[in-house]
Each structure stands twice: as C-alpha cells, then as structure tokens.
Design an enzyme around this catalytic site. Structure first.
Site, PDB file in Angstrom:
ATOM      1  N   LYS A  70      -7.882   2.965   3.429  1.00 37.54           N
ATOM      2  CA  LYS A  70      -7.786   1.730   4.224  1.00 37.54           C
ATOM      3  C   LYS A  70      -9.175   1.328   4.743  1.00 37.54           C
ATOM      4  CE  LYS A  70      -3.347   0.540   4.340  1.00 37.54           C
ATOM      5  NZ  LYS A  70      -2.792  -0.816   4.214  1.00 37.54           N
ATOM      6  N   TYR A 115       6.485  18.398  17.092  1.00 42.34           N
ATOM      7  CA  TYR A 115       5.355  19.063  16.439  1.00 42.34           C
ATOM      8  C   TYR A 115       4.271  19.460  17.446  1.00 42.34           C
ATOM      9  CZ  TYR A 115       7.321  17.331  12.012  1.00 42.34           C
ATOM     10  OH  TYR A 115       8.126  17.061  10.954  1.00 42.34           O
ATOM     11  N   TYR A 118      -5.274   8.613   3.242  1.00 41.91           N
ATOM     12  CA  TYR A 118      -4.692   7.308   3.582  1.00 41.91           C
ATOM     13  C   TYR A 118      -5.688   6.495   4.427  1.00 41.91           C
ATOM     14  CZ  TYR A 118      -1.869   3.989   6.253  1.00 41.91           C
ATOM     15  OH  TYR A 118      -1.404   2.861   6.868  1.00 41.91           O
ATOM     16  N   HIS A 177       8.576   9.185  10.308  1.00 42.67           N
ATOM     17  CA  HIS A 177       8.144   8.650  11.597  1.00 42.67           C
ATOM     18  C   HIS A 177       9.081   9.065  12.728  1.00 42.67           C
ATOM     19  CE1 HIS A 177       5.865   6.059   8.821  1.00 42.67           C
ATOM     20  NE2 HIS A 177       4.943   6.204   9.752  1.00 42.67           N
ATOM     21  N   ALA A 207       0.852  -1.199   0.000  1.00 44.21           N
ATOM     22  CA  ALA A 207       0.000   0.000   0.000  1.00 44.21           C
ATOM     23  C   ALA A 207       0.876   1.232   0.000  1.00 44.21           C
ATOM     24  CB  ALA A 207      -0.879   0.017   1.257  1.00 44.21           C
ATOM     25  N   SER A 237       1.486   4.581   1.965  1.00 47.28           N
ATOM     26  CA  SER A 237       1.172   4.769   3.385  1.00 47.28           C
ATOM     27  C   SER A 237       1.676   6.072   4.003  1.00 47.28           C
ATOM     28  CB  SER A 237       1.722   3.581   4.187  1.00 47.28           C
ATOM     29  OG  SER A 237       3.120   3.551   4.077  1.00 47.28           O
TER      30      SER A 237
HETATM   31  O1  LIG Z   1       9.551  14.882  13.374  1.00 43.85           O
HETATM   32  C1  LIG Z   1       8.560  14.522  14.017  1.00 43.85           C
HETATM   33  C2  LIG Z   1       7.754  13.407  13.636  1.00 43.85           C
HETATM   34  C3  LIG Z   1       6.669  13.091  14.418  1.00 43.85           C
HETATM   35  N1  LIG Z   1       6.371  13.826  15.533  1.00 43.85           N
HETATM   36  C4  LIG Z   1       5.225  13.470  16.364  1.00 43.85           C
HETATM   37  O2  LIG Z   1       5.403  12.151  16.805  1.00 43.85           O
HETATM   38  C5  LIG Z   1       4.160  11.468  16.881  1.00 43.85           C
HETATM   39  C6  LIG Z   1       4.253  10.205  16.068  1.00 43.85           C
HETATM   40  O3  LIG Z   1       4.372  10.577  14.687  1.00 43.85           O
HETATM   41  P1  LIG Z   1       4.626   9.525  13.535  1.00 43.85           P
HETATM   42  O4  LIG Z   1       4.676  10.281  12.240  1.00 43.85           O
HETATM   43  O5  LIG Z   1       5.780   8.647  13.894  1.00 43.85           O
HETATM   44  O6  LIG Z   1       3.346   8.619  13.613  1.00 43.85           O
HETATM   45  P2  LIG Z   1       1.795   9.022  13.444  1.00 43.85           P
HETATM   46  O7  LIG Z   1       1.167   8.830  14.767  1.00 43.85           O
HETATM   47  O8  LIG Z   1       1.583  10.313  12.788  1.00 43.85           O
HETATM   48  O9  LIG Z   1       1.454   7.947  12.349  1.00 43.85           O
HETATM   49  C7  LIG Z   1       0.844   6.737  12.580  1.00 43.85           C
HETATM   50  O10 LIG Z   1      -0.513   6.933  12.320  1.00 43.85           O
HETATM   51  C8  LIG Z   1      -0.788   7.396  10.993  1.00 43.85           C
HETATM   52  C9  LIG Z   1      -2.246   7.637  10.881  1.00 43.85           C
HETATM   53  O11 LIG Z   1      -2.691   8.598  11.761  1.00 43.85           O
HETATM   54  C10 LIG Z   1      -0.294   6.392   9.987  1.00 43.85           C
HETATM   55  O12 LIG Z   1      -0.997   5.178  10.133  1.00 43.85           O
HETATM   56  C11 LIG Z   1       1.201   6.171  10.199  1.00 43.85           C
HETATM   57  O13 LIG Z   1       1.695   5.187   9.286  1.00 43.85           O
HETATM   58  C12 LIG Z   1       1.438   5.725  11.631  1.00 43.85           C
HETATM   59  O14 LIG Z   1       2.821   5.577  11.891  1.00 43.85           O
HETATM   60  C13 LIG Z   1       3.107  12.438  16.381  1.00 43.85           C
HETATM   61  O15 LIG Z   1       2.496  13.020  17.469  1.00 43.85           O
HETATM   62  C14 LIG Z   1       3.902  13.494  15.600  1.00 43.85           C
HETATM   63  O16 LIG Z   1       3.338  14.759  15.647  1.00 43.85           O
HETATM   64  C15 LIG Z   1       7.149  14.892  15.914  1.00 43.85           C
HETATM   65  O17 LIG Z   1       6.894  15.553  16.919  1.00 43.85           O
HETATM   66  N2  LIG Z   1       8.232  15.209  15.144  1.00 43.85           N
END
Ligand SMILES: O=c1ccn([C@@H]2O[C@H](COP(=O)(O)OP(=O)(O)O[C@H]3O[C@H](CO)[C@H](O)[C@H](O)[C@H]3O)[C@@H](O)[C@H]2O)c(=O)[nH]1
Length: 320
Positions: free
Chosen positions: A142, A203, A138, A184, A72, A74
C-alpha cells in the site's frame, strides 16, 4: 452529476462508498473480480463489470470523472505468507490501473490506503508526517502504491488523494463486513455472541496499555465514505494529498468486547491467548489533516453506535 469507476466495489468499504456516490446523484461503475467481494454487495443502480483491475483499460474512457480504487488483497497474515500475490495484485495491479487512467484521460484518483503503512508507531496519535515503516507486506504494498501515485501526480498532473484508514467497522444498511475467513475483531466477537465459535480469543493481555490489551481507533464505515466524497472535491491536479482517517480515540480489545455485550445483550466467552505477531500495542490516528483539508468530521464516533450498526447487519445476514 459525475461518473466514477469504483474498483473493489463489491467489497466492504467499496460497496459502502459506491452506495454513497449513488445517493449523492452520481453515476457509478463497479469493477470487481469477486475474488473476495460479493455480487450482492454491488449497490443497485451501479453498473457492474466483473474483472480484474489489470483490465481497467477495457472499461475506462473519457466519460469518467474519476476513479476510487479499493480493489486489493488485504489480509495481513496472508501477505507475509504469500508476498508475490500482494505485490502483483496491489502494486502491479495499481500500476496498470493508473496507466489506463492516463490513457483514457481520467485524472482524478482516490486511493484506499492504510494505517499499516506506518508500522509500529514512534508516538501516538499518528500524523501523516510520521515515519512510514510497514511491518508486513500488505502495508509495504500500500505504501508503494502511495509513492507511485505521488510520482504520477508530479509527472503527469494526476489529482490524487490517499486515505489511510485505521480500524474500519460498522455497516451501512445492507452493506457491511463479510470476510472469509474472518480475521477482524468485531465480526469475530459477533460469532462468539451467536454461538458460532466457542469463544473470542484475546490476542495478548500483557501490552503496555491500561488493561493490557491492544488499543485501536475504530471508525464507522459510513464516516469513511463521507471522506471519500469530500476527497473527490478536494483533489487538485499535480497534488497528492494523504490523509489519515480515524476518530482520534482508542478502545482496547476488552472495551470492544464489553461494547458488543452491551449492544447484543449476549454472553460472550472470552479466552486470553498469546500475542498475534506484528500487532502494535496502540494505533490511534491524528485526523487533523482530514478535518482541515477535506472539511471532514466523523458523525458516528460512538463505539456502541458503530457496533450496533454492524450487529444489525450481521443479524440480517444470518436471518435472525
Ligand atoms: O480474534 C481476535 C482478532 C483480533 N484481536 C485483536 O483485536 C485488535 C484488532 O484486530 P483486527 O484484526 O480487527 O484489526 P487490526 O488492527 O489488526 O487490522 C487493521 O490494521 C491492519 C494493519 O495493521 C490492516 O489494515 C487491517 O485491514 C485493519 O483492520 C488487535 O489488537 C488484535 O490483536 C483479538 O484479540 N482477537
């Protein structure tokens, strides 16, 4: 011994699940177009076919006992900018795969779904009965595939399980997380620890959480893999079981950074920046259904252990 097709088996979760299937004595064929996966991610012992899921019909025949479907697109941000790519790859691609399965008489499917199907939660922990209202393309694609699978189970007796992952992390030996570009949190914090980026940007620290940063439910990729093998056993003809997979406890962005500091022993420059659009404050799973229906128990819930396995993989990949 059974024989399984693993779509997306050159990617992060797919490669770890393929490795677990092989270790359990099963035969594995990986179908992956290498658009985001890596050839060396395909575990030794698996047959590899380079191709898109739209071509699954050329691979599938009655000798397969089931399909585990990971292939997929993602990236949440990309899905909003380029929705057609997501509807085409994730939804149209899955439709072709499911048709090919029916034509070949392969009637068991485990699908890689996501917490993104829920969107902004009304309450946490999130159970499978929660409202599904994705906030990005995304998650919408799904969720559409989950609906497609339900209708296929009802109409044609497919035995199906969808597993809705929360934040997958960690590594399993030589199989780990490699995205390009990386988005991530844990791999980005590692890059800061290695001096490959100046700092980690947090963030937003004005969320309604104890330290103001977002809380997520991090789950070890090997625990996730265990659930896929259990799902193959639990799948019943004509039924579509949907299970959340998470540890049921959340960690903030600051707590993750502290964990990486403990595990790596390195300094990590941190800069607080603005919120990322679409980030819910708290996402934590209720995985009660997976415990009950699959008999699944996560064996590696400790955040430092998850981070340590991911760090080992990162050091090996970076040759230091
Ligand atoms: O440089 C960064 C990257 C992330 N974050 C924070 O860290 C947390 C985790 O972020 P990720 O991007 O690692 O993961 P997400 O929770 O955003 O993403 C997860 O949920 C998503 C859907 O909401 C998708 O499924 C994705 O593949 C899955 O890893 C979030 O609060 C994000 O804001 C930061 O502060 N700084």
């Amino acid at each position: 011994m059974s024989k399984y097709l693993v779509t997306g088996g050159a990617g992060y979760v797919g490669s770890v699940v393929a490795a677990h299937l092989l270790e359990a004595g099963h035969q594995v064929t990986v179908l992956d177009d290498l658009s985001t996966g890596f050839r060396e991610g395909v575990p030794a012992g698996a047959e590899f076919v380079e191709g898109r899921i739209q071509e699954a019909g050329k691979v599938l025949d009655g000798s397969f006992d089931g399909v585990l479907h990971f292939a997929a697109s993602s990236q949440v941000g990309e899905s909003v900018a380029d929705p057609e790519k997501y509807w085409r790859n994730n939804v149209a691609g899955s439709l072709e795969l499911i048709s090919a399965m029916r034509a070949a008489g392969v009637r068991t499917l485990v699908f890689s779904s996501t917490a993104a199907t829920y969107g902004e939660p009304e309450s946490v922990p999130i159970a499978e009965t929660a409202r599904t209202a994705p906030t990005n393309t995304y998650g919408a694609t799904k969720l559409a595939v989950d609906h497609l699978i339900t209708s296929e189970a009802v109409a044609h007796g497919l035995a199906a399980v969808s597993l809705r992952y929360f934040n997958v992390a960690g590594a399993y030996g030589a199989y780990g997380e490699r995205h390009d570009p990386e988005s991530h949190l844990i791999p980005l914090v590692f890059q800061a620890a290695l001096g490959r980026r100046e700092h980690i940007a947090v963030y937003g620290d004005d969320y309604p959480t104890p330290d103001g940063t977002c809380i997520r439910d991090y789950i070890h990729v090997a625990d996730l893999a265990d659930a896929h093998l259990l799902a193959l056993d639990a799948a019943k003809p004509g039924e579509h079981l949907i299970c959340n997979l998470g540890n049921g406890s959340g960690f903030s962005v600051h707590e993750v950074i502290e964990s990486v500091k403990r595990v790596t022993g390195r300094e990590i420059p941190v800069v607080v920046s603005g919120r990322r659009a679409g980030d819910p404050a708290v996402l934590v799973a209720s995985a009660e259904r997976a415990h009950r229906e699959l008999g699944w128990v996560p064996r590696r819930p400790n955040l430092d252990d998850i981070v340590a396995d991911a760090w080992k993989f990162t050091l090996e990949k970076n040759g230091r």
